[in-house]
Design a protein around this motif. Structure first.
Motif, PDB file in Angstrom:
ATOM      1  N   GLN A  48     -24.978  71.972 -44.995  1.00 31.04           N
ATOM      2  CA  GLN A  48     -24.322  72.482 -46.195  1.00 31.04           C
ATOM      3  C   GLN A  48     -23.951  73.956 -46.051  1.00 31.04           C
ATOM      4  OE1 GLN A  48     -26.565  72.423 -49.969  1.00 31.04           O
ATOM      5  NE2 GLN A  48     -24.699  71.645 -50.917  1.00 31.04           N
ATOM      6  N   ASP A  49     -24.827  74.769 -45.420  1.00 28.48           N
ATOM      7  CA  ASP A  49     -24.511  76.184 -45.258  1.00 28.48           C
ATOM      8  C   ASP A  49     -23.304  76.389 -44.349  1.00 28.48           C
ATOM      9  OD1 ASP A  49     -25.917  75.285 -43.066  1.00 28.48           O
ATOM     10  OD2 ASP A  49     -27.486  76.816 -43.149  1.00 28.48           O
ATOM     11  N   LEU A  50     -23.137  75.510 -43.361  1.00 32.98           N
ATOM     12  CA  LEU A  50     -21.950  75.591 -42.505  1.00 32.98           C
ATOM     13  C   LEU A  50     -20.702  75.227 -43.290  1.00 32.98           C
ATOM     14  CD1 LEU A  50     -20.557  76.008 -39.804  1.00 32.98           C
ATOM     15  CD2 LEU A  50     -21.169  73.657 -39.183  1.00 32.98           C
ATOM     16  N   LEU A  51     -20.799  74.238 -44.162  1.00 31.54           N
ATOM     17  CA  LEU A  51     -19.662  73.859 -45.004  1.00 31.54           C
ATOM     18  C   LEU A  51     -19.235  75.021 -45.887  1.00 31.54           C
ATOM     19  CD1 LEU A  51     -17.641  71.804 -46.078  1.00 31.54           C
ATOM     20  CD2 LEU A  51     -19.416  70.938 -47.611  1.00 31.54           C
ATOM     21  N   TYR A  52     -20.212  75.754 -46.456  1.00 35.20           N
ATOM     22  CA  TYR A  52     -19.892  76.926 -47.268  1.00 35.20           C
ATOM     23  C   TYR A  52     -19.103  77.945 -46.456  1.00 35.20           C
ATOM     24  CZ  TYR A  52     -23.163  75.466 -50.951  1.00 35.20           C
ATOM     25  OH  TYR A  52     -23.791  74.785 -51.965  1.00 35.20           O
ATOM     26  N   ARG A  53     -19.537  78.159 -45.212  1.00 35.98           N
ATOM     27  CA  ARG A  53     -18.879  79.156 -44.360  1.00 35.98           C
ATOM     28  C   ARG A  53     -17.463  78.728 -43.965  1.00 35.98           C
ATOM     29  NH1 ARG A  53     -20.107  84.483 -43.963  1.00 35.98           N
ATOM     30  NH2 ARG A  53     -22.355  84.745 -44.160  1.00 35.98           N
ATOM     31  N   LEU A  54     -17.282  77.441 -43.732  1.00 35.10           N
ATOM     32  CA  LEU A  54     -15.975  76.952 -43.294  1.00 35.10           C
ATOM     33  C   LEU A  54     -14.975  76.859 -44.437  1.00 35.10           C
ATOM     34  CD1 LEU A  54     -17.079  74.058 -40.898  1.00 35.10           C
ATOM     35  CD2 LEU A  54     -16.128  76.274 -40.231  1.00 35.10           C
ATOM     36  N   GLU A  55     -15.475  76.490 -45.620  1.00 33.15           N
ATOM     37  CA  GLU A  55     -14.571  76.223 -46.734  1.00 33.15           C
ATOM     38  C   GLU A  55     -14.433  77.439 -47.660  1.00 33.15           C
ATOM     39  OE1 GLU A  55     -13.533  72.356 -49.527  1.00 33.15           O
ATOM     40  OE2 GLU A  55     -15.617  72.923 -49.239  1.00 33.15           O
ATOM     41  N   VAL A  56     -14.246  78.614 -47.059  1.00 30.77           N
ATOM     42  CA  VAL A  56     -13.908  79.778 -47.883  1.00 30.77           C
ATOM     43  C   VAL A  56     -12.587  79.491 -48.585  1.00 30.77           C
ATOM     44  CG1 VAL A  56     -13.274  82.213 -47.830  1.00 30.77           C
ATOM     45  CG2 VAL A  56     -15.181  81.388 -46.437  1.00 30.77           C
ATOM     46  N   ILE A  57     -11.647  78.955 -47.816  1.00 28.49           N
ATOM     47  CA  ILE A  57     -10.392  78.444 -48.375  1.00 28.49           C
ATOM     48  C   ILE A  57     -10.272  76.978 -47.969  1.00 28.49           C
ATOM     49  CG2 ILE A  57      -7.884  78.631 -48.449  1.00 28.49           C
ATOM     50  CD1 ILE A  57      -9.204  81.062 -49.600  1.00 28.49           C
ATOM     51  N   GLY A  58     -10.116  76.097 -48.941  1.00 31.69           N
ATOM     52  CA  GLY A  58      -9.919  74.676 -48.653  1.00 31.69           C
ATOM     53  C   GLY A  58      -8.468  74.276 -48.925  1.00 31.69           C
ATOM     54  N   ILE A  59      -7.841  73.646 -47.955  1.00 31.58           N
ATOM     55  CA  ILE A  59      -6.454  73.188 -48.104  1.00 31.58           C
ATOM     56  C   ILE A  59      -6.386  71.701 -47.772  1.00 31.58           C
ATOM     57  CG2 ILE A  59      -4.074  73.411 -47.306  1.00 31.58           C
ATOM     58  CD1 ILE A  59      -4.654  76.292 -46.579  1.00 31.58           C
ATOM     59  N   GLU A  60      -5.880  70.916 -48.709  1.00 31.60           N
ATOM     60  CA  GLU A  60      -5.706  69.490 -48.452  1.00 31.60           C
ATOM     61  C   GLU A  60      -4.263  69.233 -48.041  1.00 31.60           C
ATOM     62  OE1 GLU A  60      -6.472  65.090 -50.455  1.00 31.60           O
ATOM     63  OE2 GLU A  60      -6.920  66.917 -51.599  1.00 31.60           O
TER      64      GLU A  60
END
Length: 487
Positions: A309-321
């Protein structure tokens, strides 16, 4: 000389930081909190009060804190880069700040060189982005993408594609980590490359790694490199992809397939900005923008225990679909013609057009394989085409079964073209009078009417947040309530 707006409610910290910046050659204007800073930087009826190249602000302040100040700047359409300072260096604050548009996050107390390095890097990126802005401005003013524009590779004028391009233009100049999601075949790598080309890192390398295509025992050495003797067969040292992409962009495609054991090492690299080769005893600093992509639902992977989950937080600073093709079916004619031109040139065929019946079949398909499937179908049709036009006969069998139903939902309009074809025209489907950041007032309107209009439109922009509306308008929140009560 670059002008910096420095914001901090601690007089001692404000003065010491001001001296550091001024002794380094910067012009510094100070403010004691976010509200005072907003008064200096926000636009006025006669134009912006002052022009700044950078904002450096504390997070926790009275009246208007740093994160609220960031949100207010965003609502005003202000694009000046912002560096946040805080004595409370929480990951959640950093992620939220990046989502609001901050370009860097310094934890107090910081060293003089850490501040100056951050300021120098942000100003350098902003200058590079400004130099590349001319071509983007032509696109914004004329609606025409030049052949050399990275956006020109993202084909389509549907509402979904217009929204995607707008998002890319917003996030590309920043250093924020981005997570691209979407079905296989939607073009996530193309989007990532477009972001790189529109960023200040465009002159450096863009490297892509498919995490699902590399054997689990090799992916660590691919990413981080190794030293001589690190393992059997390591007869020399080798830099990893993070080092190879220094100054540029690294795309981690299918990040959901990354081995769980390796995710902690990736997280540390993202947090610290450094890598340690296999077999090494020291770490190396790297400056890499990471874009991750996946067709998986990573939140479900977190619940299943296969993704951190902490890695997901770091990766998804900006989420684009990235939208699937069936969600932008009106782009099919334009995409098909593009793939037709590419395939004809590749195979030396004289095919230059697609028959109306064949196009109706293409429009009636749901495209589970998305743009990749459409490209393959068109290339196959070009290979089998007997003349200058692709007909229904050249389409695959699974599409031919739809030929009798092709007119459903794609009937001709008054000009004899399908609704999907009409929707593919530039500007089709855009709301009349759409715009942002300004309001029009008819000449002769009373001050009372103008006041009510301004309050109402600002409330809409802030999603009904009366306190933020009051801060943006520079009035007391009680005034908002009183004006609303009179309506």
């Amino acid at each position: 000389m670059p002008r910096i707006l420095l914001v901090d409610d601690d007089p001692q910290a404000l003065e010491s930081t001001r001296k550091i910046l001024e002794l380094s050659g910067y012009e510094v204007v100070t403010a004691v909190d976010g509200q005072a800073a907003l008064e200096q930087i926000r636009p006025s009826a006669s134009g912006r009060l002052q022009k700044f190249d950078l904002v450096v602000t504390d997070v926790r302040m009275p009246r208007l804190g740093g994160l609220e100040f960031l949100r207010a700047l965003s609502l005003c359409g202000e694009t000046t880069p912002v560096i946040l300072m805080t004595a409370f260096g929480r990951v959640e604050d950093a992620v939220w700040a990046m989502k609001l548009g901050a370009v860097d996050f310094l934890t107090k107390p910081f060293k003089r060189q850490a501040l100056l390095s951050s300021v120098e890097a942000v100003l350098k990126r902003a200058k590079a982005a400004g130099a590349a802005d001319g071509e983007l401005r032509v696109k914004a003013e004329t609606g025409v993408e030049t052949a050399s524009s990275p956006e020109a590779k993202l084909i389509g004028h549907s509402a979904a594609m217009r929204e995607l391009k707008d998002t890319i233009r917003q996030v590309a100049p920043t250093a924020a980590t981005i997570l691209l999601t979407g079905e296989s075949g939607t073009g996530k790598e193309l989007v990532a490359h477009c972001i790189h080309q529109m960023s200040p890192r465009a002159g450096a390398r863009f490297i892509a790694l498919n995490c699902g295509a590399v054997p689990e025992q090799l992916i660590e050495s691919e990413l981080f490199g190794f030293e001589k003797g690190a393992f059997t067969g390591a007869t020399g040292s080798k830099e990893g992809l993070f080092e190879a992409a220094h100054g540029g962009t690294l795309l981690l495609d299918e990040i959901g397939d990354m081995p769980f054991a390796l995710q902690s090492k990736l997280l540390r690299t993202l947090q610290e900005g450094e890598v340690r080769r296999l077999g090494a005893t020291v770490s190396r600093k790297v400056d890499v923008r990471v874009i991750a992509a996946t067709h998986r639902n990573l939140k479900e992977s977190v619940r299943a225990g296969t993704f951190r989950q902490d890695l997901l937080y770091r990766l998804e600073v900006i989420g684009i679909e990235v939208p699937e093709l069936r969600a932008r079916i009106e782009d099919v004619p334009e995409l098909a013609r593009h793939f037709l031109n590419v395939a004809s040139a590749r195979h030396g065929k004289p095919t230059t057009s697609i028959s109306k019946d064949a196009l109706k079949v293409l429009l009636s398909h749901q495209w589970p394989g998305n743009v990749r499937e459409l490209s393959n179908v068109v290339e196959r049709a070009v290979v089998f085409a007997k003349g200058s036009e692709i007909t229904v006969d050249e389409l695959p069998a699974h599409l031919l079964a739809l030929a009798g139903q092709a007119t459903a939902g794609a009937g001709p309009n008054a000009e004899g073209e399908s609704r999907a074809e009409a929707g593919a025209k530039p500007g089709a489907g855009s709301p009349a009078g759409a715009g942002g950041g300004t309001i029009e007032v008819p000449l002769g309107a009373s001050l009372k009417e103008i006041e009510e209009l301004l309050i109402r439109k600002t409330l809409e922009a802030t999603s009904g947040d009366k306190n933020m509306t009051a801060k943006l308008l520079g009035i007391n929140s009680r005034t908002i309530y009183r004006k609303l009560d009179k309506r």
